[in-house]
Design a protein around this motif. Structure first.
Motif, short mmCIF file in Angstrom:
data_model
loop_
_atom_site.label_atom_id
_atom_site.label_comp_id
_atom_site.label_asym_id
_atom_site.label_seq_id
_atom_site.Cartn_x
_atom_site.Cartn_y
_atom_site.Cartn_z
N SER A 284 0.82 -1.21 0.00
CA SER A 284 0.00 0.00 0.00
C SER A 284 0.86 1.26 0.00
N THR A 285 2.18 1.09 0.02
CA THR A 285 3.12 2.21 0.06
C THR A 285 3.78 2.41 -1.30
N PRO A 286 4.47 3.53 -1.52
CA PRO A 286 5.19 3.73 -2.78
C PRO A 286 6.20 2.63 -3.09
N VAL A 287 6.83 2.09 -2.06
CA VAL A 287 7.79 1.00 -2.29
C VAL A 287 7.09 -0.19 -2.92
N GLY A 288 5.91 -0.53 -2.40
CA GLY A 288 5.14 -1.63 -2.98
C GLY A 288 4.76 -1.37 -4.42
N ALA A 289 4.48 -0.10 -4.74
CA ALA A 289 4.15 0.25 -6.12
C ALA A 289 5.34 -0.01 -7.04
N PHE A 290 6.54 0.38 -6.60
CA PHE A 290 7.74 0.15 -7.40
C PHE A 290 8.02 -1.34 -7.58
N VAL A 291 7.84 -2.12 -6.52
CA VAL A 291 8.08 -3.56 -6.59
C VAL A 291 7.11 -4.21 -7.58
N THR A 292 5.83 -3.83 -7.47
CA THR A 292 4.82 -4.38 -8.37
C THR A 292 5.10 -4.01 -9.82
N PHE A 293 5.44 -2.74 -10.04
CA PHE A 293 5.75 -2.30 -11.40
C PHE A 293 6.95 -3.05 -11.96
N ALA A 294 8.00 -3.20 -11.15
CA ALA A 294 9.22 -3.88 -11.62
C ALA A 294 8.93 -5.32 -12.02
N CYS A 295 8.13 -6.02 -11.22
CA CYS A 295 7.82 -7.42 -11.52
C CYS A 295 7.01 -7.55 -12.81
N LEU A 296 6.00 -6.70 -12.97
CA LEU A 296 5.17 -6.77 -14.17
C LEU A 296 5.94 -6.35 -15.42
N ALA A 297 6.77 -5.31 -15.28
CA ALA A 297 7.58 -4.87 -16.42
C ALA A 297 8.58 -5.95 -16.83
N ALA A 298 9.16 -6.63 -15.84
CA ALA A 298 10.10 -7.71 -16.14
C ALA A 298 9.39 -8.87 -16.83
N ALA A 299 8.17 -9.17 -16.39
CA ALA A 299 7.40 -10.25 -17.01
C ALA A 299 7.07 -9.93 -18.46
N LEU A 300 6.67 -8.68 -18.73
CA LEU A 300 6.39 -8.28 -20.10
C LEU A 300 7.65 -8.30 -20.95
N GLY A 301 8.77 -7.85 -20.36
CA GLY A 301 10.04 -7.88 -21.09
C GLY A 301 10.44 -9.30 -21.46
N ALA A 302 10.25 -10.24 -20.54
CA ALA A 302 10.58 -11.64 -20.82
C ALA A 302 9.67 -12.19 -21.92
N LYS B 209 8.26 -10.46 -24.34
CA LYS B 209 8.66 -9.86 -25.61
C LYS B 209 9.91 -10.53 -26.17
N ILE B 210 10.88 -10.84 -25.30
CA ILE B 210 12.10 -11.51 -25.75
C ILE B 210 11.77 -12.90 -26.29
N HIS B 211 10.89 -13.62 -25.58
CA HIS B 211 10.48 -14.95 -26.03
C HIS B 211 9.77 -14.87 -27.38
N SER B 212 8.89 -13.88 -27.54
CA SER B 212 8.15 -13.72 -28.79
C SER B 212 9.09 -13.39 -29.95
N ALA C 39 13.03 -17.56 -35.07
CA ALA C 39 13.17 -18.99 -35.39
C ALA C 39 12.24 -19.38 -36.54
N GLN C 40 11.03 -18.84 -36.52
CA GLN C 40 10.09 -19.14 -37.61
C GLN C 40 10.57 -18.58 -38.93
N GLU C 41 11.13 -17.37 -38.90
CA GLU C 41 11.68 -16.78 -40.13
C GLU C 41 12.86 -17.61 -40.66
N ALA C 42 13.70 -18.08 -39.71
CA ALA C 42 14.84 -18.91 -40.13
C ALA C 42 14.37 -20.22 -40.75
N GLU C 43 13.32 -20.82 -40.18
CA GLU C 43 12.77 -22.06 -40.74
C GLU C 43 12.19 -21.83 -42.13
N LYS C 44 11.49 -20.71 -42.30
CA LYS C 44 10.93 -20.40 -43.61
C LYS C 44 12.03 -20.19 -44.65
#
Length: 237
Positions: free
Chosen positions: A184-202, A204-207, A213-218
């Protein structure tokens, strides 16, 4: 890039909060409850769509030298109208969001899309871009609010924005003794943002790796087909 692809990019790939890191001040501050997230998200969507449409419509008659001041005046006018409507019909939400409603004027998402997209594209494309980016912002603040509200209070709840005394739902998911007040504090906001941003970054890298890989196969399949087609001709010669 077609219109639908541009619209989808605002939701995930180029999500304004977790992908482009725009509008973080309001995001970190107001994501303590679902009510706040929905109120701010809807306000940003309205301003984004309307500002994109207006700026796209006048883009050919606004001199380059004064385009930024003109954009800011348009955005500020729209934000003031939205703020007045919120004050009139949802005063509790106005009190909860406080100064962050007028601060939409300087939200990087709004001016950024006006300059990067609306000023260079047609009205329909700009409206879709505003809708996509706005929904992406709404999804981002909802995700953060969902996590923070549950971990901090143990309860997932929402009240009627037009009547704060009416609780739409309240579901206890975590016993009070196991809640984490940090979220409920600003620290918690930063932690939540960091985790979600890292998940989206991962994601995007996987995609990107999967697409590569699909382009290479084609490419390999096309090369093999070309080689197979050329082989009989070589034997006949």
């Amino acid at each position: 890039m077609n219109r639908m692809q541009n619209f989808k990019n605002g939701l995930i790939k180029d999500n304004p909060v977790f992908g482009l890191y725009l509008g973080l001040c309001s995001t970190l501050a107001i994501t303590t409850s679902i009510n706040n997230a929905i109120g701010m998200g809807v306000a940003v969507i309205c301003v984004l769509i309307l500002s994109n449409v207006i700026i796209s419509a006048i883009r050919k008659i606004v001199p380059d030298d004064i385009r930024i001041p003109v954009y800011i005046v348009i955005i500020a006018t729209l934000v003031k109208i939205i703020q007045m409507l919120i004050k009139a019909y949802t005063p509790a939400l106005d009190t909860s969001l406080g100064v962050f409603i007028p601060l939409i004027v300087v939200n990087c998402i709004i001016l950024g899309r006006a300059e990067a997209f609306a000023s260079k594209h047609g009205v329909l494309d700009s409206a879709l871009d505003g809708l996509g980016m706005g929904l992406g912002y709404l999804l981002a603040v909802l995700a953060m609010s969902f996590i923070r509200q549950i971990l901090a209070t143990g309860v997932l709840s929402m009240t009627n924005p037009f009547d704060e005394s009416q609780v739409l739902f309240a579901i206890t998911l975590i016993p009070e003794s196991f809640t984490i007040n940090l979220f409920s504090t600003p620290v918690g906001a930063f932690v939540t943002f960091a985790c979600l941003a890292a998940a989206l970054g991962a994601y995007k890298i996987h995609s990107e790796k999967k697409a590569a890989a699909q382009e290479a196969e084609k490419a390999a399949a096309a090369k093999a087909a070309a080689a197979a087609k050329a082989a009989p001709a070589g034997k006949g010669a």
